[in-house]
Design a protein around this motif. Sequence first.
Motif, PDB file in Angstrom:
ATOM      1  N   VAL A   1     -63.904  28.613  58.567  1.00  0.00           N
ATOM      2  CA  VAL A   1     -63.651  29.626  58.439  1.00  0.00           C
ATOM      3  C   VAL A   1     -63.255  29.262  57.507  1.00  0.00           C
ATOM      4  CG1 VAL A   1     -61.486  29.967  60.525  1.00  0.00           C
ATOM      5  CG2 VAL A   1     -61.566  28.498  59.330  1.00  0.00           C
ATOM      6  N   ASP A   2     -63.186  30.707  56.811  1.00  0.00           N
ATOM      7  CA  ASP A   2     -63.428  30.554  54.229  1.00  0.00           C
ATOM      8  C   ASP A   2     -61.735  30.465  54.409  1.00  0.00           C
ATOM      9  OD1 ASP A   2     -65.546  31.801  54.346  1.00  0.00           O
ATOM     10  OD2 ASP A   2     -64.846  33.872  55.192  1.00  0.00           O
ATOM     11  N   ILE A   3     -61.649  29.819  53.516  1.00  0.00           N
ATOM     12  CA  ILE A   3     -60.705  29.537  52.497  1.00  0.00           C
ATOM     13  C   ILE A   3     -60.699  29.948  51.086  1.00  0.00           C
ATOM     14  CG2 ILE A   3     -59.482  27.172  51.224  1.00  0.00           C
ATOM     15  CD1 ILE A   3     -61.610  25.255  52.946  1.00  0.00           C
ATOM     16  N   TYR A   4     -61.212  30.987  50.340  1.00  0.00           N
ATOM     17  CA  TYR A   4     -60.424  31.541  49.778  1.00  0.00           C
ATOM     18  C   TYR A   4     -60.337  33.055  49.819  1.00  0.00           C
ATOM     19  CZ  TYR A   4     -61.607  33.407  45.059  1.00  0.00           C
ATOM     20  OH  TYR A   4     -60.927  33.831  43.624  1.00  0.00           O
ATOM     21  N   GLY A   5     -59.252  32.783  49.658  1.00  0.00           N
ATOM     22  CA  GLY A   5     -58.596  33.900  49.204  1.00  0.00           C
ATOM     23  C   GLY A   5     -57.522  34.637  50.764  1.00  0.00           C
ATOM     24  N   LYS A   6     -57.279  33.084  51.331  1.00  0.00           N
ATOM     25  CA  LYS A   6     -56.702  33.670  52.281  1.00  0.00           C
ATOM     26  C   LYS A   6     -55.580  33.122  52.885  1.00  0.00           C
ATOM     27  CE  LYS A   6     -60.301  34.434  55.267  1.00  0.00           C
ATOM     28  NZ  LYS A   6     -59.868  35.967  55.909  1.00  0.00           N
ATOM     29  N   THR A   7     -54.307  33.283  53.168  1.00  0.00           N
ATOM     30  CA  THR A   7     -52.663  33.007  52.843  1.00  0.00           C
ATOM     31  C   THR A   7     -52.528  31.150  53.622  1.00  0.00           C
ATOM     32  OG1 THR A   7     -52.231  35.288  53.932  1.00  0.00           O
ATOM     33  CG2 THR A   7     -50.665  33.433  54.299  1.00  0.00           C
ATOM     34  N   LEU A   8     -51.741  30.792  52.937  1.00  0.00           N
ATOM     35  CA  LEU A   8     -50.976  29.769  53.327  1.00  0.00           C
ATOM     36  C   LEU A   8     -50.302  29.422  53.421  1.00  0.00           C
ATOM     37  CD1 LEU A   8     -51.924  26.514  52.681  1.00  0.00           C
ATOM     38  CD2 LEU A   8     -52.016  26.110  50.273  1.00  0.00           C
ATOM     39  N   GLY A   9     -49.400  28.688  54.200  1.00  0.00           N
ATOM     40  CA  GLY A   9     -47.809  28.619  54.879  1.00  0.00           C
ATOM     41  C   GLY A   9     -47.368  27.270  54.668  1.00  0.00           C
ATOM     42  N   ILE A  10     -46.415  27.176  53.599  1.00  0.00           N
ATOM     43  CA  ILE A  10     -46.414  25.131  53.401  1.00  0.00           C
ATOM     44  C   ILE A  10     -45.211  25.499  53.734  1.00  0.00           C
ATOM     45  CG2 ILE A  10     -45.266  23.764  51.349  1.00  0.00           C
ATOM     46  CD1 ILE A  10     -48.289  25.566  49.879  1.00  0.00           C
ATOM     47  N   ILE A  11     -44.439  24.666  54.610  1.00  0.00           N
ATOM     48  CA  ILE A  11     -43.711  24.304  55.026  1.00  0.00           C
ATOM     49  C   ILE A  11     -43.007  22.759  54.468  1.00  0.00           C
ATOM     50  CG2 ILE A  11     -41.641  23.623  57.301  1.00  0.00           C
ATOM     51  CD1 ILE A  11     -44.370  24.272  59.266  1.00  0.00           C
ATOM     52  N   GLY A  12     -42.101  23.421  54.010  1.00  0.00           N
ATOM     53  CA  GLY A  12     -41.001  22.431  52.813  1.00  0.00           C
ATOM     54  C   GLY A  12     -42.041  22.350  51.361  1.00  0.00           C
ATOM     55  N   LEU A  13     -41.496  22.743  50.894  1.00  0.00           N
ATOM     56  CA  LEU A  13     -41.313  23.288  49.315  1.00  0.00           C
ATOM     57  C   LEU A  13     -40.527  21.956  48.328  1.00  0.00           C
ATOM     58  CD1 LEU A  13     -43.287  25.017  48.149  1.00  0.00           C
ATOM     59  CD2 LEU A  13     -41.420  26.534  46.911  1.00  0.00           C
ATOM     60  N   GLY A  14     -40.779  20.770  48.379  1.00  0.00           N
ATOM     61  CA  GLY A  14     -40.471  19.532  47.591  1.00  0.00           C
ATOM     62  C   GLY A  14     -42.008  19.554  46.495  1.00  0.00           C
ATOM     63  N   SER A  15     -42.042  18.664  45.783  1.00  0.00           N
ATOM     64  CA  SER A  15     -42.695  18.489  45.529  1.00  0.00           C
ATOM     65  C   SER A  15     -44.278  18.201  45.989  1.00  0.00           C
ATOM     66  CB  SER A  15     -42.587  16.395  44.506  1.00  0.00           C
ATOM     67  OG  SER A  15     -42.087  15.808  45.305  1.00  0.00           O
ATOM     68  N   ILE A  16     -44.642  17.310  46.895  1.00  0.00           N
ATOM     69  CA  ILE A  16     -45.998  17.532  47.578  1.00  0.00           C
ATOM     70  C   ILE A  16     -46.555  18.776  47.953  1.00  0.00           C
ATOM     71  CG2 ILE A  16     -47.339  17.087  49.255  1.00  0.00           C
ATOM     72  CD1 ILE A  16     -45.833  14.106  49.342  1.00  0.00           C
ATOM     73  N   GLY A  17     -45.278  19.523  48.299  1.00  0.00           N
ATOM     74  CA  GLY A  17     -45.577  20.803  48.946  1.00  0.00           C
ATOM     75  C   GLY A  17     -45.853  21.922  47.584  1.00  0.00           C
ATOM     76  N   ALA A  18     -45.129  22.234  46.748  1.00  0.00           N
ATOM     77  CA  ALA A  18     -45.721  22.679  45.314  1.00  0.00           C
ATOM     78  C   ALA A  18     -46.616  21.863  44.870  1.00  0.00           C
ATOM     79  CB  ALA A  18     -44.563  22.467  44.597  1.00  0.00           C
ATOM     80  N   ALA A  19     -47.423  21.027  45.024  1.00  0.00           N
ATOM     81  CA  ALA A  19     -48.522  20.649  44.643  1.00  0.00           C
ATOM     82  C   ALA A  19     -49.842  21.158  45.490  1.00  0.00           C
ATOM     83  CB  ALA A  19     -49.003  18.860  44.457  1.00  0.00           C
ATOM     84  N   ILE A  20     -48.848  21.614  46.845  1.00  0.00           N
ATOM     85  CA  ILE A  20     -50.427  21.823  47.546  1.00  0.00           C
ATOM     86  C   ILE A  20     -50.015  23.446  46.749  1.00  0.00           C
ATOM     87  CG2 ILE A  20     -50.475  22.791  49.733  1.00  0.00           C
ATOM     88  CD1 ILE A  20     -48.949  20.072  50.647  1.00  0.00           C
ATOM     89  N   ALA A  21     -49.142  24.142  46.812  1.00  0.00           N
ATOM     90  CA  ALA A  21     -49.149  25.712  46.392  1.00  0.00           C
ATOM     91  C   ALA A  21     -50.392  25.720  45.659  1.00  0.00           C
ATOM     92  CB  ALA A  21     -47.646  26.304  46.392  1.00  0.00           C
ATOM     93  N   ARG A  22     -49.147  24.603  44.449  1.00  0.00           N
ATOM     94  CA  ARG A  22     -50.866  25.293  43.149  1.00  0.00           C
ATOM     95  C   ARG A  22     -52.019  25.043  43.454  1.00  0.00           C
ATOM     96  NH1 ARG A  22     -48.377  21.108  41.039  1.00  0.00           N
ATOM     97  NH2 ARG A  22     -50.129  19.918  40.839  1.00  0.00           N
ATOM     98  N   ARG A  23     -52.301  24.231  44.188  1.00  0.00           N
ATOM     99  CA  ARG A  23     -54.360  23.715  44.348  1.00  0.00           C
ATOM    100  C   ARG A  23     -54.313  24.945  44.901  1.00  0.00           C
ATOM    101  NH1 ARG A  23     -51.750  19.078  44.124  1.00  0.00           N
ATOM    102  NH2 ARG A  23     -53.291  17.506  43.533  1.00  0.00           N
TER     103      ARG A  23
END
Length: 321
Positions: A141-163
């Motif tokens: 399945v494609d990744i680019y342009g898709k929707t990323l849901g993060i459960i827990g926006l701590g420091s690691i969650g924020a780093a994942i969001a940035r990527r």
Amino acid sequence: MKKKVVVFSQIDNEILMRLEQQYHVVQINPKKGDINQQILEESRDADGMIGAGRRLNESNLKHAEKLKIISSVSVGYDNYDVSYLNQKHIWLTHTPHVLTETTADLAFTLLMSAARKVPSLDAWMKQGQWSRTAGPEQFGVDIYGKTLGIIGLGSIGAAIARRGFYGFNMNVLYHNRHEKLEIAEQFKAEFCSLDDLLSRSDFVVIAVDLNAASKSLIGARELQLMQPHAVLVNISRGSVVDEKALIDALKSRSIFAAGLDVYEKEPLQASELFELDNAVTLPHVGSATAQTRKRMAELAYENLVDALEGRQPRYAVKKAD
């Protein structure tokens, strides 16, 4: 007389040598018998303890009358009875921040591997099955342009969001105990309920601490809310996800795939997960790079020495509310 330090797991050799130069060091050794019994005996006259991956509580620390600090070489501290340690006035320290980027890297490694069927296609190739052009069974399945849901926006969650936001132009959703407007604004991340996140996300990454509220957070009901093409990634703690429900969802293909670094029981040596071509499984290696583990060990050493020398350690775990 030198102060006594109990090393209750493997630690960096250089850090171990430094400790041995300063203190009387005793290492817990699984080859010598019951680990909890060793901890019970050796902690009796210990001033400090350092290590990771052991459950430490009243049952194996009840004789530790001199103990000043337990320095955990980890960011998570769910293995320790924080209330008991606070009651006994024993410092508990951990090693936050230094593993943030490394763990976020691994989250995306799992996400991409599961999305593009990397492990199963690697096995398919090595078994000599590439005799024709890849067909639908090999499609990811494609990744680019898709929707990323993060459960827990701590420091690691924020780093994942940035990527996801900057690297893959992803739409970011997040669920957290509280809104985090300053962090969310960087990635145009939308705060939403857990159910809403699960139903709208193409990729769901779990990055929460394990606590009473997050245990079994994702069960059969929650998995049913996810889309059939969705991928679940767990880098937090195994107990956050109902493993049996996840296996059922993967078997029935009600979700596309899962990428897992953590499990309800660790180490995991036998599981139905290993039989599934849509489960990517790693052995809890979120922080497992030489550079990161070295820095974690150094930070744990600094925490330990500070407490033993009468200073307040830098990264003390506060008593839970």
